[in-house]
Motif scaffolding. Structure first.
Motif, PDB file in Angstrom:
ATOM      1  N   VAL A 190      -9.366   0.876  -3.084  1.00  0.00           N
ATOM      2  CA  VAL A 190      -8.120   1.086  -2.333  1.00  0.00           C
ATOM      3  C   VAL A 190      -8.411   1.617  -0.937  1.00  0.00           C
ATOM      4  O   VAL A 190      -7.689   1.306   0.015  1.00  0.00           O
ATOM      5  CB  VAL A 190      -7.154   2.008  -3.110  1.00  0.00           C
TER       6      VAL A 190
ATOM      7  N   ALA B 171     -11.167  12.495   5.250  1.00  0.00           N
ATOM      8  CA  ALA B 171      -9.704  12.371   5.131  1.00  0.00           C
ATOM      9  C   ALA B 171      -9.352  11.014   4.532  1.00  0.00           C
ATOM     10  O   ALA B 171      -8.375  10.878   3.796  1.00  0.00           O
ATOM     11  CB  ALA B 171      -9.050  12.532   6.495  1.00  0.00           C
ATOM     12  N   LEU B 172     -10.176  10.017   4.848  1.00  0.00           N
ATOM     13  CA  LEU B 172      -9.938   8.666   4.325  1.00  0.00           C
ATOM     14  C   LEU B 172     -10.635   8.451   2.977  1.00  0.00           C
ATOM     15  O   LEU B 172     -10.629   7.346   2.446  1.00  0.00           O
ATOM     16  CB  LEU B 172     -10.416   7.635   5.345  1.00  0.00           C
ATOM     17  N   GLN B 173     -11.210   9.522   2.451  1.00  0.00           N
ATOM     18  CA  GLN B 173     -11.901   9.471   1.156  1.00  0.00           C
ATOM     19  C   GLN B 173     -13.020   8.439   1.146  1.00  0.00           C
ATOM     20  O   GLN B 173     -13.241   7.750   0.158  1.00  0.00           O
ATOM     21  CB  GLN B 173     -10.911   9.216   0.022  1.00  0.00           C
TER      22      GLN B 173
ATOM     23  N   LEU C 175       0.848  -1.195   0.000  1.00  0.00           N
ATOM     24  CA  LEU C 175       0.000   0.000   0.000  1.00  0.00           C
ATOM     25  C   LEU C 175       0.883   1.245   0.000  1.00  0.00           C
ATOM     26  O   LEU C 175       1.585   1.505   0.971  1.00  0.00           O
ATOM     27  CB  LEU C 175      -0.911  -0.023   1.232  1.00  0.00           C
TER      28      LEU C 175
ATOM     29  N   ALA D  36      -1.891   6.930  10.015  1.00  0.00           N
ATOM     30  CA  ALA D  36      -0.984   7.834   9.300  1.00  0.00           C
ATOM     31  C   ALA D  36      -1.785   8.888   8.552  1.00  0.00           C
ATOM     32  O   ALA D  36      -1.467  10.076   8.592  1.00  0.00           O
ATOM     33  CB  ALA D  36      -0.104   7.033   8.340  1.00  0.00           C
ATOM     34  N   VAL D  37      -2.842   8.440   7.878  1.00  0.00           N
ATOM     35  CA  VAL D  37      -3.642   9.377   7.084  1.00  0.00           C
ATOM     36  C   VAL D  37      -4.414  10.336   7.999  1.00  0.00           C
ATOM     37  O   VAL D  37      -4.439  11.553   7.766  1.00  0.00           O
ATOM     38  CB  VAL D  37      -4.608   8.605   6.153  1.00  0.00           C
TER      39      VAL D  37
ATOM     40  N   TRP E 114      -3.646   6.938  -3.328  1.00  0.00           N
ATOM     41  CA  TRP E 114      -3.238   5.677  -2.714  1.00  0.00           C
ATOM     42  C   TRP E 114      -3.320   4.582  -3.768  1.00  0.00           C
ATOM     43  O   TRP E 114      -4.271   4.525  -4.561  1.00  0.00           O
ATOM     44  CB  TRP E 114      -4.168   5.334  -1.546  1.00  0.00           C
TER      45      TRP E 114
ATOM     46  N   ASP F 191      -6.259  -1.277   7.428  1.00  0.00           N
ATOM     47  CA  ASP F 191      -4.880  -1.257   7.878  1.00  0.00           C
ATOM     48  C   ASP F 191      -4.766  -0.183   8.958  1.00  0.00           C
ATOM     49  O   ASP F 191      -4.793   1.006   8.686  1.00  0.00           O
ATOM     50  CB  ASP F 191      -4.004  -0.919   6.658  1.00  0.00           C
TER      51      ASP F 191
ATOM     52  N   TYR G  11     -15.111   0.362   6.534  1.00  0.00           N
ATOM     53  CA  TYR G  11     -15.942   0.360   5.323  1.00  0.00           C
ATOM     54  C   TYR G  11     -17.012  -0.688   5.522  1.00  0.00           C
ATOM     55  O   TYR G  11     -16.879  -1.542   6.402  1.00  0.00           O
ATOM     56  CB  TYR G  11     -15.094   0.109   4.063  1.00  0.00           C
TER      57      TYR G  11
ATOM     58  N   ALA H  90      -1.852   2.445   8.614  1.00  0.00           N
ATOM     59  CA  ALA H  90      -2.035   3.349   7.476  1.00  0.00           C
ATOM     60  C   ALA H  90      -3.158   4.340   7.785  1.00  0.00           C
ATOM     61  O   ALA H  90      -3.065   5.527   7.473  1.00  0.00           O
ATOM     62  CB  ALA H  90      -2.341   2.550   6.217  1.00  0.00           C
TER      63      ALA H  90
ATOM     64  N   SER I 155     -10.931   0.723   0.902  1.00  0.00           N
ATOM     65  CA  SER I 155     -11.304  -0.418   1.739  1.00  0.00           C
ATOM     66  C   SER I 155     -10.056  -1.120   2.246  1.00  0.00           C
ATOM     67  O   SER I 155     -10.016  -1.622   3.360  1.00  0.00           O
ATOM     68  CB  SER I 155     -12.208  -1.381   0.970  1.00  0.00           C
ATOM     69  N   ARG I 156      -9.019  -1.145   1.432  1.00  0.00           N
ATOM     70  CA  ARG I 156      -7.753  -1.744   1.884  1.00  0.00           C
ATOM     71  C   ARG I 156      -7.114  -0.861   2.947  1.00  0.00           C
ATOM     72  O   ARG I 156      -6.583  -1.343   3.934  1.00  0.00           O
ATOM     73  CB  ARG I 156      -6.774  -1.861   0.710  1.00  0.00           C
ATOM     74  N   LEU I 157      -7.138   0.421   2.684  1.00  0.00           N
ATOM     75  CA  LEU I 157      -6.478   1.371   3.582  1.00  0.00           C
ATOM     76  C   LEU I 157      -7.084   1.326   4.983  1.00  0.00           C
ATOM     77  O   LEU I 157      -6.364   1.238   5.979  1.00  0.00           O
ATOM     78  CB  LEU I 157      -6.593   2.790   3.002  1.00  0.00           C
TER      79      LEU I 157
ATOM     80  N   LYS J  63      -0.002  -7.611  15.223  1.00  0.00           N
ATOM     81  CA  LYS J  63      -0.461  -6.643  14.220  1.00  0.00           C
ATOM     82  C   LYS J  63      -1.679  -7.157  13.477  1.00  0.00           C
ATOM     83  O   LYS J  63      -2.619  -6.423  13.228  1.00  0.00           O
ATOM     84  CB  LYS J  63       0.654  -6.349  13.214  1.00  0.00           C
TER      85      LYS J  63
END
Lengths: 768, 768
Positions: free
Chosen positions: B486, B696-698, A462, B499-500, A473, B493, B729, B496, B488-490, B538
Motif C-alpha cells: 500500500v 512518515a510514509l512508512q 486509497l 497529505a501524509v 492505509w 500518488d 519506492y 496523498a 508503494s501505491r501511496l 495530474k
C-alpha cells in the motif's frame, strides 16, 4: 462607529476588489444531524443504541444525543458542499443498515409517539458523566419533550486565506486591530446578519408543523412552519439568559455570566440560533459558526439536501454584502428579528411571505454578478421557488402528508420509505458509488465501527483509516501495510509462485517456460508426455495463443500449439488439472470465505426456452451492471450463442428439468457467472492447505485458487486431491460479500479487524 | 552376462526407441574450480583468504581448498550448460573483484612460484577440523606440492525422468531389478566408459605442460599434455588403493576397505578420475557422477569454456552408445586405459593423436543423427579441431606462451589479463549482464557475502537470497518484504504523499488537483496568487501539458495553462520551488547516499568547441550505453541543439574557461546527466528530514527528493530551507554505486545487510 465597524459597511466590496469571491467554494462545512429510532409501529424505540455501531467512547461519526434512541450523525469538516453531503449520505446509510430489522430511522424534527410515561424514555448513557448531564437537563420534572426534538446543525468556517488576504490588503489608517480581532469582527458581522434574517431560514427550512397531540397537548392543532424554531415550543433558554452579538467578547462574557449564575447548566446548553465557536473566543478567536436553526427536511435521507446546503453557503456569503449593524442598535434589531421569527415560525405553512421577496431579489442580483456555477444557480432557484410557492416548503409538504392520513401513520410511512431507500441496495454505499464496490463496503464497515475515514485518493481507492493514534492505509479494499511489495510481484509470477509453493511441499501443477522449441521438445518427453497439458504464452492474460490438450497430445500437435503460443513470446507449458476451482479468501492464518464460481448458465425446468430462462434469471434484483450490482445481467450475444451451439443448443431450445445450459465457459462474476459460498462445506484440510500456501508466499491477505475434485474428502498429499493454481494479492472481496447462493461473508470486516485488532469485539461480529 | 549388462549393450537404442534423446539438454551440472591467489610478482599469495568474502563456515560458493591461497569456486547445480556457466562467470568475477589490489587470480592447474620453504605455505584454516585434515594429507614430510595443483570438477546427473521412463518401458523378462539397482547400473556403465576413454579428455583438456622447475625439479623439462592428469606427477593414491568400477557395490566396498586399512584418510581422499556420488550408493543409489580430470583452461576465466562443457555433456551422452563392458573384463580394460592415459598425459602436446580420430568420427555420426542445435555442433567442431590440430589444445597453447617467455612471467601475464578482464567493468557482473544493473550488483554482493542466490524470474529481476534458514525475496534490486504494497501505491500518488507528509509537519509544496476551471479559479486566488507555480495534468509522466510559471501568472495566463493541462484530465497546480534537487537514498533510519544530478553538460576550457568538449567527455570509459555503463554518452542531436540555442550557443561555440553549457534541461543520468555524490557534504539536518519523510510514509527503502537551496546551512522549519518533492519506492541504486564524481556508495550492500542483519560485519564493510 469604530474602524472595524466602518470596514464592515463595505465588506463585500473589499472581497470583490481583492478577487476573493471565488473562495466561496472553499467554505468548510461540518454537519450534525439528530434523528430518533422508532419501532415498526412508529413508537419511540426503547432498545439500546445498536451494539454493532462500535463504541460511543470514541466513535467520531455515530453517537447518541439526549435520548438513547436519538442518534446523532456527525460528519468530518469538508471543503465544499459535495464532500460533506457525500459523507452524510454514507453515514446515514451505514446507520440505517445497522439498525435491528424491526427499527426505522425517524428522520423528522418532531419526535415519534413517545411512551405514555415520559419518565420511561431511556436517556442516552454512553458514559456516566453524559448521563448525569442529561438528567440535569430535564431537571426534576422529567419532561424530556423539548430534548426529544431533533435538528440539523451546520458548522461553517470561511477559508483562512480570505481573512489573511483582506487583512493584508486593508488600509486601517494607523488603527490596525490585531488579526484575531479582525477575523472575529467578520464572524460577528455574519452572526448578526444571520440572526437579523433568521425568519428567512425558518420559512425555507421549517419542517415541524405539527406534533403528536397526545404527547404535546399544548401544541397548536393547526399546522405552523416550525414548532422547533419557535421560542414557544422549541429549544429555548430561560428569559434571564441574554447573550449579546455585538462582539466576540460580549458574547463570551454573557454566556460565562449565565453559566456562573446557574441560568445555563453549561455553554453547550445555550440554544441561540447561531453560536460562535472556538477554543477561546477572545484569544485565538472564532474558528467557526454553528448554525442551529434547521429542522430536518423529512423528504431527504440527509435531512438537508445538497441544494439546500449550497443555498445556505451562498446565503452566508451574500450576508457579507449587507451593511454591518451599528453596535448600539444590535440588541434592539435582533430582538425585533426574534419577534419576526417567532411570527414566521408560528404562521400557517401555506401562507405566503411577500416580505421576503425583495431580499431574495437582492440576493439574485448578488449571485448573478458572480458568474455562478450551475449548481449554485439551481440551489438558489429552488429556494426562490419556495418563496414564491409556499406549498413547496417542507413544512407545507409535511402538513399535507400528515393531514392526508394522521401524524403517526404519515411519519411511519416516511420512516419506512427512507429506511427502505437506504437499505434496499446494501452493495452500494450512497455518497461513494463512484468508488470500487469493495472499498464502498470497507468504508461502510469503518463508519459503522467508528474508524475515521479519509479519502487520500478517491480515484485510486486509497483511504486512510484512523482509530485514536493508530492509522492505516488501505488501497482497493485490501492492499495494506500487512502485505509486502515484493510478494505482490512474486505472486504475479506463475513460475516463481510454483517454485516457492513447490519448495514448501505444497501441491502445484508442473509447469515450465521455454524460450525455443528445442528445449520445449527436449523437456516435453520427460515432463509432459501422455499428460493433459495447457500450452500458452508466458505473459499473456487475454487468452490469446492458448491451447488446451485435455487429451494428451502427440509431439506434432504439441509443436503446433507451441508455435501458436510462441508468436507471443516465451511459452508456458503446464499440466492441465481436472476438477473444480475454488477461491479461498485468506486473512492471516484463517480462511474467511470460500467461493465456487460457475460460468453464466440457466437451469432447465422442462418448459421454458433458454431465452425465457435467461429473462427469468435476469429478474433477480441483484443482477444488473456488475459495477453497481453484485451479479451481472446474463446476455445472449454472439459469444453466448457460440457456447450454446457447442452444446447443441439455441436460445429456443427447452432444456430438460434440472439440466444446466452454459452461456459462457469462463466463470467470472463480471460476465454473469454464479457464485456459491462453500465456506462451511469445504473440508478443513483444504482450508489448512490454503493457509499454508498463503503463508509460504508470506501473504497476509490472499486469494488462493485451488482445484479440488471433491471438497468433502479430506486432503492427503501426493494423491492429486488438490492442486494450487495461484495465489492472488488484492483478492476480490465483493463476490464473497454478496454471493449468488450461500452465506454472505463480510470479508471487508476481516480486513479491518486484522488492521485494528484493538477494536471492541461487539461491532466486529456484525453480519450485514 | 546378467540381465542388466545385457540391457546396457543396446542402451542408446532404448533411449532412441523411447524418444528420450532430447533429455540431454536437461542434464544437471555443478562445477567446482580451484585457483591460487598470487601477488603481483607471480608468487603464491601468503595472505589470508579475503575477509570481504564472507564467512567460510557457511559460504556456499567461495571457499578455500588445501591452501589458504587456493580459492575454490563452487556453483549450484543447474539444468543445462548455460545456467551453470553464467553462475561460474559471475562467481569468478566476484572473487577477482574481492581480491586485494596487489593480488591476482592464477587461473592455472600448476601452481605459481612457491615459497622456498614449502612448510611456510599457509594451509587453509576455515576451521580447526579442516586444518587438521589437511595437515594429515601432506603427512610428516610437509610436501604440499601435489595438493597445490588446481583442477575443475564436474558433477553431472542425468534427468530422473530418463531412468523412470526407461525402467517403465523396459522388458526385464521376469528378472526385474529394483529401480535403484537399475539406475546405478546406468551410472556405472557411464563411469566405465569415461575411464575407458580417459585419454580423450586428457588430450582435449590437458593444460599443465610444464611446472616451475625450482618447485618441481623432478618434472620433465620438455612439455607434456598434463602433469596433473598423469599418475606420476598428478594427484594419485598409493598403489594399494584399488577401486573397482564393476558395480556400485564393488566401488563402495573397495573405498570403505581402503579407508579401514588406512590407505585412504577418507573417501574424499580417493583421487579416481570419476567418483560415484550419493548419500548411500547401495541403498538410495548413485545420484551423480563427479568427473575430476579437468585441468584449468588458462585462457578462459571460467577455466572451462561453455563450448567445452557442452562437448563434455554430449560426450557423456555419446558414451551411452558404447556397449557396456562385461563384468569380468572391467578391471583389465580399465588398467589398460590408465596406461594409455598415462602415455597421453606425458606426451608432447604438439604430437597428433590419430588413434582418437575414428572415435570422434563415430561421435560425429552419433551427434548428426540427432538434429543437434547449433551450440552442440559448434562445441563438437571445436573439439574435433583440437584432434586434427594439436597446436590448438590448451596444453600446446600454454606451452607456446611459456616457451616464448618463461614459466613465472607467462603465468603472471595470463593472471594479469584474466584478472583485468574481470575487474575492468565493475558495473557489470559477467553471466548476468542481461539483468538490471542494480540487480547485477546485488547478486555480486550476495555472492561475495555467501548468500545463496536463486533467480526466481530472471526477466523480472526477481531473486531469492538465502542464508541458512533465512530466505528473502528481492525484486528490481530493492523491492523487499520490508516495504508494503500500500505504501508503494501511496508514494506514487503525489497528493496523498503531500497529505501524509504535511500531516507529519514536514515541508511540502502546496498543491491541489482540480476537476474543473471553476474550482481552480476559485482556489487560485487563495492558494497561488503571486506565487511561482507549475500547472500540469495530474496523471501524466511524459511532460505533456505542463506549464511552469517561474514568474507568477495573471489569471488569464493561468487559465490558458489550465486549459492546456486539462486536455489530459484533472489538473495539478503546485508551487514552483527554486533550488537544487537532491536524491536521498534512505534505508531504515539512515541516509546511505545523497546525489545531486546535473543535466548533460560540458564545461568550457576557453579553447575547444562544444562539439569537441562533448567528444572529449565521451572518452570517459564509463560513458556508453547507459544500460551497460554507469554514464550515458553525450549526444548532439535536435533536442540538444535546441537547448544550446536557448543559451545562444551552437556546437561550434567555444565556451569560456569554466563556463558550463547545458545540452539538456532534464537531469536524468540515462540522458547523459552527471551525478555527484554529496553524502558527506550535506548538512546532517537534511538527512534527518529525509529519514523523517521516509518514516512518515512508512517506507524502509526509499528515494526521497528534496529541493534545498543551500546544503551547508542547517535546516530550520518554516523558512523555505527545504521542500520535499516526493519519495520513491524502488529507488534507483546504480547511480549511487558509480557516480560521475564523488564517493561511490555501495547501497546494494545496505539492502542486503538490512535484510540479513545476522551477516558477519567483516564482509559487509567491504567497499567495491
Amino acid at each position: 462607529m469604530d474602524v472595524l465597524e466602518a470596514i464592515m459597511q463595505t465588506f463585500w466590496d473589499k472581497i470583490k476588489a481583492n478577487h476573493l469571491e471565488g473562495l466561496e467554494s472553499l467554505t468548510t462545512i461540518g454537519i450534525e444531524r439528530e434523528a430518533q429510532r422508532v419501532d415498526t409501529q412508529g413508537h419511540l424505540a426503547l432498545s439500546d443504541h445498536p451494539a454493532s455501531l462500535g463504541d460511543r467512547a470514541f466513535h467520531p461519526y455515530l453517537q447518541t444525543d439526549f435520548a438513547e434512541s436519538q442518534t446523532e450523525t456527525i460528519t468530518d469538516t469538508h471543503v465544499g458542499v459535495t464532500a460533506v453531503m457525500e459523507q452524510l449520505q454514507g453515514l446515514t446509510a451505514t446507520l440505517a443498515r445497522a439498525l435491528p430489522k424491526d427499527e426505522r430511522l425517524w428522520l423528522q424534527t418532531m419526535p415519534p409517539v413517545l411512551p405514555g410515561d415520559l419518565a420511561t424514555v431511556p436517556v442516552a448513557h454512553p458514559s456516566p458523566e453524559r448521563l448525569a448531564y442529561r438528567q440535569k437537563l430535564i431537571g426534576a420534572t422529567g419532561d424530556v419533550r423539548q430534548q426529544m426534538m431533533s435538528s440539523v446543525h451546520l458548522n461553517l468556517s470561511l477559508p483562512e486565506t480570505l481573512f489573511e488576504r483582506l487583512y493584508e490588503a486593508e488600509d486601517f489608517g494607523g488603527q490596525a486591530p490585531d488579526y484575531v480581532t479582525y477575523r472575529n469582527q467578520i464572524y460577528v458581522h455574519l452572526s448578526q446578519q444571520w440572526l437579523l434574517h433568521r425568519s428567512v431560514i425558518t420559512y425555507l427550512f421549517g419542517a415541524s408543523p405539527l406534533a403528536n397531540s397526545a404527547d404535546y397537548p399544548d401544541a397548536p392543532k393547526q399546522p405552523v412552519r416550525s414548532l422547533h424554531s419557535s421560542r414557544q415550543f422549541g429549544y429555548h433558554n430561560p428569559d434571564d439568559v441574554q447573550v449579546r452579538y455585538s462582539s466576540a467578547e460580549a458574547y463570551a462574557n454573557d454566556i460565562a455570566a449565565a453559566v456562573q449564575s446557574g441560568s445555563l447548566i453549561s455553554a453547550a446548553n445555550y440554544y441561540g440560533g447561531v453560536r460562535l465557536r472556538g477554543e477561546n473566543l477572545t484569544q485565538t478567536g472564532i474558528e467557526y459558526l454553528e448554525f442551529r436553526d434547521f429542522d430536518l427536511n423529512p423528504f431527504v435521507v440527509t435531512s438537508l439536501s445538497p441544494e439546500e446546503l449550497q443555498f445556505v453557503v451562498d446565503y452566508v456569503w451574500f450576508l457579507f454584502s449587507q451593511p454591518m449593524l451599528e453596535a448600539n442598535e444590535v440588541t434592539k434589531k435582533l430582538t425585533q428579528a426574534a419577534t419576526d421569527n417567532e411570527r414566521m415560525a408560528m404562521a400557517d405553512p401555506f401562507s405566503p411571505a411577500q416580505n421576503l421577496v425583495p431580499f431574495f431579489d437582492e440576493m439574485a442580483e448578488w449571485l448573478n454578478a458572480q458568474q455562478p456555477s450551475a449548481p449554485r444557480v439551481a440551489a438558489f432557484t429552488a429556494m426562490q421557488d419556495r418563496i414564491l410557492h409556499p406549498e413547496q416548503t417542507p413544512a407545507a409538504r409535511l402538513t399535507t402528508l400528515i393531514q392526508a392520513s394522521e401524524y403517526q401513520h404519515a411519519g411511519l410511512q416516511l420512516a419506512d420509505e427512507l429506511t427502505q431507500s437506504l437499505t434496499a441496495e446494501p452493495y452500494l454505499l450512497p455518497g461513494y458509488t463512484d468508488m470500487e464496490q469493495s472499498t464502498q463496503m470497507l468504508i461502510e464497515d469503518s463508519y459503522r465501527l467508528g474508524l475515521k475515514v479519509d479519502l487520500l485518493d478517491r480515484d485510486d481507492q486509497l483511504v486512510q483509516l484512523t482509530l485514536q493514534d493508530h492509522q492505516e492505509w488501505v488501497r482497493a479494499g485490501n492492499e495494506t501495510r500487512l502485505d509486502s511489495l515484493v510478494v505482490s510481484r512474486l505472486v504475479d509470477d506463475k513460475l516463481a509462485t510454483k517454485a516457492v509453493l513447490g519448495a514448501a511441499k505444497l501441491p502445484v501443477a508442473r509447469a515450465a517456460v521455454y524460450h525455443d522449441w528445442a528445449s520445449a521438445r527436449a523437456d516435453f518427453v520427460g515432463s509432459f508426455l501422455n499428460k493433459s497439458i495447457v500450452v500458452k504464452p508466458k505473459s499473456s492474460n487475454v487468452g490469446a495463443g492458448v491451447t488446451i490438450f485435455a487429451v494428451p497430445p502427440a509431439e506434432a500437435d504439441f509443436k503446433r500449439a507451441f508455435d501458436f503460443a510462441h508468436e507471443y513470446g516465451d511459452v508456458l507449458v503446464e499440466l492441465f488439472i481436472k476438477g473444480t476451482e475454488y477461491r479461498f479468501f485468506v486473512v492471516g492464518d484463517q480462511v474467511r470465505a470460500i467461493l465456487e464460481r460457475i460460468p453464466a448458465n440457466v437451469v432447465g425446468d422442462g418448459q421454458h426456452t433458454i431465452a425465457e430462462l435467461v429473462d427469468k434469471k435476469n429478474q433477480d434484483p441483484r443482477r444488473g451492471d456488475a459495477h453497481r450490482k453484485p451479479l451481472q445481467t446474463l446476455r445472449l450475444e454472439d459469444r453466448q450463442l457460440q457456447v450454446l451451439a457447442s452444446q447443441g443448443l439455441t436460445p429456443d431450445s427447452v432444456p430438460l428439468r434440472g439440466h444446466q445450459a452454459f452461456l459462457l465457459t469462463n466463470s467470472n462474476i463480471s460476465t454473469g457467472g454464479d457464485s456459491y459460498d462453500v465456506t462451511d462445506e469445504m473440508d478443513a484440510s483444504y482450508k489448512k492447505l490454503a493457509v499454508q500456501a498463503s503463508q509460504a508466499l508470506q501473504q497476509t491477505i490472499s486469494g488462493v485458487d485451488i482445484i479440488i475434485p471433491n471438497l468433502y474428502v479430506p486432503y492427503e498429499p501426493d494423491k492429486g486431491m488438490a492442486t494450487i493454481v495461484e495465489s492472488n494479492y488484492n483478492p476480490a472481496m465483493f463476490m464473497h460479500l454478496f454471493p449468488y447462493m450461500g452465506e454472505p461473508r463480510r470479508v471487508t470486516l476481516d480486513v479491518i479487524t486484522t488492521l485494528f485488532p484493538e477494536l471492541p469485539e461487539s461491532g466486529a461480529s456484525f453480519e450485514a
